[in-house]
Design an enzyme around this catalytic site. Structure first.
Site, PDB file in Angstrom:
ATOM      1  CB  ALA A 254      21.915  16.592  72.229  1.00 17.38           C
ATOM      2  CE  LYS A 255      24.554  16.816  65.747  1.00 18.82           C
ATOM      3  NZ  LYS A 255      25.234  17.784  65.565  1.00 18.82           N
ATOM      4  NE  ARG A 256      22.657  14.268  75.792  1.00 16.44           N
ATOM      5  CZ  ARG A 256      21.576  14.826  76.067  1.00 16.44           C
ATOM      6  NH1 ARG A 256      20.556  14.103  76.513  1.00 16.44           N
ATOM      7  NH2 ARG A 256      21.150  16.204  76.472  1.00 16.44           N
TER       8      ARG A 256
END
Ligand code: GLU
Length: 329
Positions: A254-256
């Site tokens: 994910a973007k994290r």
């Protein structure tokens, strides 16, 4: 035979990471392998999370990967606009038509999951089934709630017959919407349109015939098919849901995972050919992570060859470079 029309549908809510690049590369290859067109649609209906600078960054990263498009938010085309926040009148029209035909109803429940409905629900996001509380309200009861100043969300009155489709990778699928959450929300009480509605309206209006995206979105497909039919689509797209990339802990990328952001990888000197070659190797399209351009992979694409199981991939740059056979120093 009609021309294949595939789409890249990024949400500009952060920088593109390897998991997105993987899905976009495979969606692009699936369309180009058929000699098809590619549409770039910017899915920015979530007002809290979408930012124009991410949209620009996404396009830059897609181009760096060697992916192009024939119509899109930046270049326009026959079905413009291609940015969802500019398509709100079309969604309103669809909502009104569904409501007028008694296929959607106002829901006054305040439910937590309504907050996030502008984003695509991903793996692990499934909330509890809607118990149908507002389904059977009488006209008088609805009026009374509206008169008391309550703002309703809008839900689809789900058809009870099962929805079936044939997934290009996972084969025959069938399910009843009542078994996957029941009447789902189409619009939030503050007017924010749900991802499910926007995607169905757009795929239909833009003549999309092929939808390739992550396996985590497979659960949304029966909902979108139901909507496409109710909106009048005569045929539904060919769906292909591709295996997810996960980190060493089994979490969806994910973007994290900022160390896997495409722009970071690029700044650190990895080339697009190296990354694309590695993704193609993970996908099963080539045996070794030989550097390749996206265009060189077009003839190698095949649904039969594509990996079907979840893939655990390195979540830091040195391991990624090592996977490419590059020096980690
Ligand atoms: N915009 C969605 C996302 O980034 C993808 C939606 C789709 O492909 O249908 O998760």
């Amino acid at each position: 035979m009609h021309m294949v029309r595939g789409r890249l549908a990024p949400s500009p809510t952060g920088y593109m990471h390897i998991g997105n690049a993987w899905a976009f590369l495979l969606a692009w290859l699936a369309a180009r392998h058929e000699g098809g067109q590619v549409v770039l649609r910017m899915e920015d209906i979530d007002p809290q999370r979408s930012r124009p600078e991410y949209a620009l960054a996404l396009m830059e990263d897609l181009r760096w990967l060697g992916l192009d498009w024939d119509e899109g938010s930046d270049i326009g085309g026959q079905y413009a606009p291609y940015t969802q926040h500019e398509r709100l009148p079309l969604y309103q029209e669809a909502l009104q038509s569904l409501q007028k035909r008694g296929l959607a109803y106002p829901c006054f429940c305040t439910r937590k999951e309504l907050r996030s409905l502008a984003g695509a629900p991903h793996w692990g996001d499934a909330g509890a089934a809607y118990p149908g509380t507002c389904r059977g309200l009488s006209a008088a009861e609805r009026q009374a709630k509206l008169a008391a100043g309550r703002k309703p969300a809008l839900r689809l009155l789900c058809p009870s017959e099962p929805i079936s489709f044939n997934d290009a990778l996972y084969g025959a699928q069938q399910c009843c919407l009542h078994d996957i959450g029941g009447d789902f929300a189409l619009c939030r009480s503050d007017g924010v349109v749900a991802y499910q509605l926007a995607v169905a309206v757009d795929d239909y209006a833009m003549g999309i015939t092929q939808v390739v995206r992550g396996q985590d979105i497979l659960v949304s497909t029966p909902r979108q098919i139901a909507l496409l039919r109710l909106l009048g689509a005569e045929s539904i797209p060919q769906y292909g849901h591709i295996a997810l990339l996960v980190d060493e802990q089994g979490e969806r990328l994910a973007k994290r995972h900022s160390s896997l952001a495409i722009r970071y990888i690029r700044q650190q000197g990895m080339t697009a050919r190296q990354l694309v070659g590695l993704l193609a190797c993970w996908a099963g399209l080539q045996a070794q992570p030989v550097p390749r351009s996206a265009a060189e992979l077009i003839p190698l694409f095949s649904w039969q060859r594509l990996v079907r199981h979840r893939l655990s991939v390195p979540s830091d740059l040195p391991s990624l470079r090592a996977a490419c056979g590059l020096c980690t120093g």
